[in-house]
Enzyme design. Structure first.
Site, PDB file in Angstrom:
ATOM      1  N   THR A 145       0.855  -1.190   0.000  1.00 23.02           N
ATOM      2  CA  THR A 145       0.000   0.000   0.000  1.00 23.02           C
ATOM      3  C   THR A 145       0.886   1.232   0.000  1.00 23.02           C
ATOM      4  OG1 THR A 145      -1.684  -1.176   1.277  1.00 23.02           O
ATOM      5  CG2 THR A 145      -1.861   1.231   1.189  1.00 23.02           C
ATOM      6  N   LYS A 220      -7.066   2.039  -3.038  1.00 20.44           N
ATOM      7  CA  LYS A 220      -6.720   1.397  -1.757  1.00 20.44           C
ATOM      8  C   LYS A 220      -6.684   2.427  -0.624  1.00 20.44           C
ATOM      9  CE  LYS A 220      -5.035  -1.353   1.358  1.00 20.44           C
ATOM     10  NZ  LYS A 220      -5.992  -2.149   2.147  1.00 20.44           N
ATOM     11  N   LYS A 288      -0.206   5.429   8.396  1.00 21.21           N
ATOM     12  CA  LYS A 288       0.450   5.731   7.105  1.00 21.21           C
ATOM     13  C   LYS A 288      -0.606   5.886   6.009  1.00 21.21           C
ATOM     14  CE  LYS A 288       1.645   2.182   4.887  1.00 21.21           C
ATOM     15  NZ  LYS A 288       1.074   1.231   3.939  1.00 21.21           N
TER      16      LYS A 288
END
Ligand SMILES: NC(=O)C1=CN([C@@H]2O[C@H](COP(=O)(O)OP(=O)(O)OC[C@H]3O[C@@H](n4cnc5c(N)ncnc54)[C@H](OP(=O)(O)O)[C@@H]3O)[C@@H](O)[C@H]2O)C=CC1
Ligand SMILES: O=CC(=O)O
Length: 343
Positions: A145, A220, A288
């Site tokens: 990701t 995502k 994150k």
């Protein structure tokens, strides 16, 4: 690459593919003699693929994903920064190389599952990175990701070698990775998507092809922005129940019956009530993803105040030593005085 040309030529019928139980990919044959696997996938029944597969990054997600490829009979070569994490895979039959470059050089298709944009770029394009071992007819599939700009940079470095590039971040956590029920959000070179679809179907239950590099990464981040906010809101609900003299276990049951039910609440709620956070999705990765989603929102001038507030909570949790706990530990940032601290 020893793949048939028809494997690269077939068009994509739909952006979305789901593997039902009856359609699950089946490994038909494994020939050690020819060092190849023959895979029959739901979307391409009868097609045969011979490929050696590299896997870089054997953390919470990479280990079960690579394990599923091995268990399906694939020829897998692994690398991980901390070498000891390769040992369980090697004992299952994986080969080992000591750098990403060597893995890429020895494999047809190399997957990478790294922690964050920095490590994904380093492993792909660093001094001993996979790009150094890539060449035309090879493929690189980054399932980490990361943000769209990083994914594009990785794609450029890979494609400079003549190889193909696909970003394919996954939705689904440790258990879906173990069960082979991940959701792939792919974008990039369509022929590579076609080529690796049988492999994605071993590791996942569905896959989306979303067009140009950056679209999979962005999708995502949007999904995980929603997830991070949901978990923060759920945490507030559990603690408000407690303070209001209600049983938070009842909240978990009530929520599970209605329109706002989510598997995540039922799975994690009971442990959260006991202040237990066994790590499936590390909190540092959720923060994150919120940070990267906020950057994405900023880049297109989209207000995201809920996600911004949630991000602050995850930052508080991180600064209180909860980075490696499950992201459900964000509830701790709301307990007592923690919620008033910032990083
Ligand atoms: N866990 C989950 O539920 C999900 C995670 N993701 C995403 O997947 C990715 C991996 O997650 P997960 O497996 O949970 O993470 P882990 O933290 O368990 O694993 C991270 C991996 O990255 C490697 N790594 C970290 N920094 C570096 C570096 N500088 N150079 C080389 N390798 C490095 C680690 O190596 P080492 O072992 O040496 O530390 C490890 O292999 C992340 O991007 C995450 O956001 C996506 C969906 C679900
Ligand atoms: O990225 C995390 C997930 O559960 O999906």
């Amino acid at each position: 690459m020893a793949a048939s040309s028809s494997f690269f030529a077939a068009p994509i019928p739909n952006a979305y593919h789901s593997s039902s139980a009856l359609q699950r990919p089946q490994l038909c044959l494994f020939s050690k003699r020819f060092s190849s696997v023959t895979i029959s996938a739901s979307s391409k029944v009868g097609d045969e693929v011979s490929a050696s597969i590299g896997f870089l990054g054997l953390g919470i997600m990479g280990t079960p994903m690579a394990t599923n490829l091995l268990k399906a009979g694939c020829d897998v070569t692994v690398w991980n920064r901390t070498k000891s994490k390769c040992d369980p895979l090697i004992s299952l039959g994986a080969k080992y190389k000591s750098t990403p470059e060597e893995v890429a050089a020895s494999c047809d298709v190399t997957f990478a599952m790294l922690a964050d944009p920095e490590s994904a770029f380093e492993v792909a394009a660093g001094p001993q990175g996979a790009a150094k071992g890539m060449s035309a007819v090879k493929g690189y599939v980054d399932v980490s990701t990361v943000d769209a700009p990083t994914s594009k940079q990785i794609g450029e470095r890979i494609k400079e070698t003549g190889a193909m590039f696909l970003e394919a971040p996954v939705s689904g956590s440790k258990k879906p990775a173990e069960d082979g029920t991940l959701i792939f959000l792919t974008a990039g070179d369509q022929p590579l998507y076609e080529k690796v679809s049988p492999l994605l179907d071993i590791m996942g239950k569905s896959r989306f092809y979303l067009g140009d590099v950056g679209n999979g990464a962005a999708m995502k981040l949007v999904v995980n922005m929603i997830m991070g906010s949901m978990m923060a809101s759920f945490s507030e609900g559990l603690l408000l129940c407690e303070k209001a003299g209600l049983d938070p276990s009842d909240l978990v049951k009530v929520v599970s019956q209605g329109a706002i039910s989510a598997p995540m609440f039922s799975m994690k709620g009971p442990a959260m009530i006991q202040s237990l956070y066994p790590t499936a999705f590390p909190l540092k990765h959720q923060q994150k993803d919120l940070r990267l989603a906020l950057e994405l929102a900023e880049s297109v001038s989209q207000p995201t105040p809920i996600a911004a507030a949630a991000n602050e909570l995850y930052k508080v949790a991180k600064s209180n030593g909860l980075s490696d706990q499950d992201f459900s530990a964000v509830i701790e940032a709301l307990r007592s005085k923690l919620g008033h601290q910032t990083e």
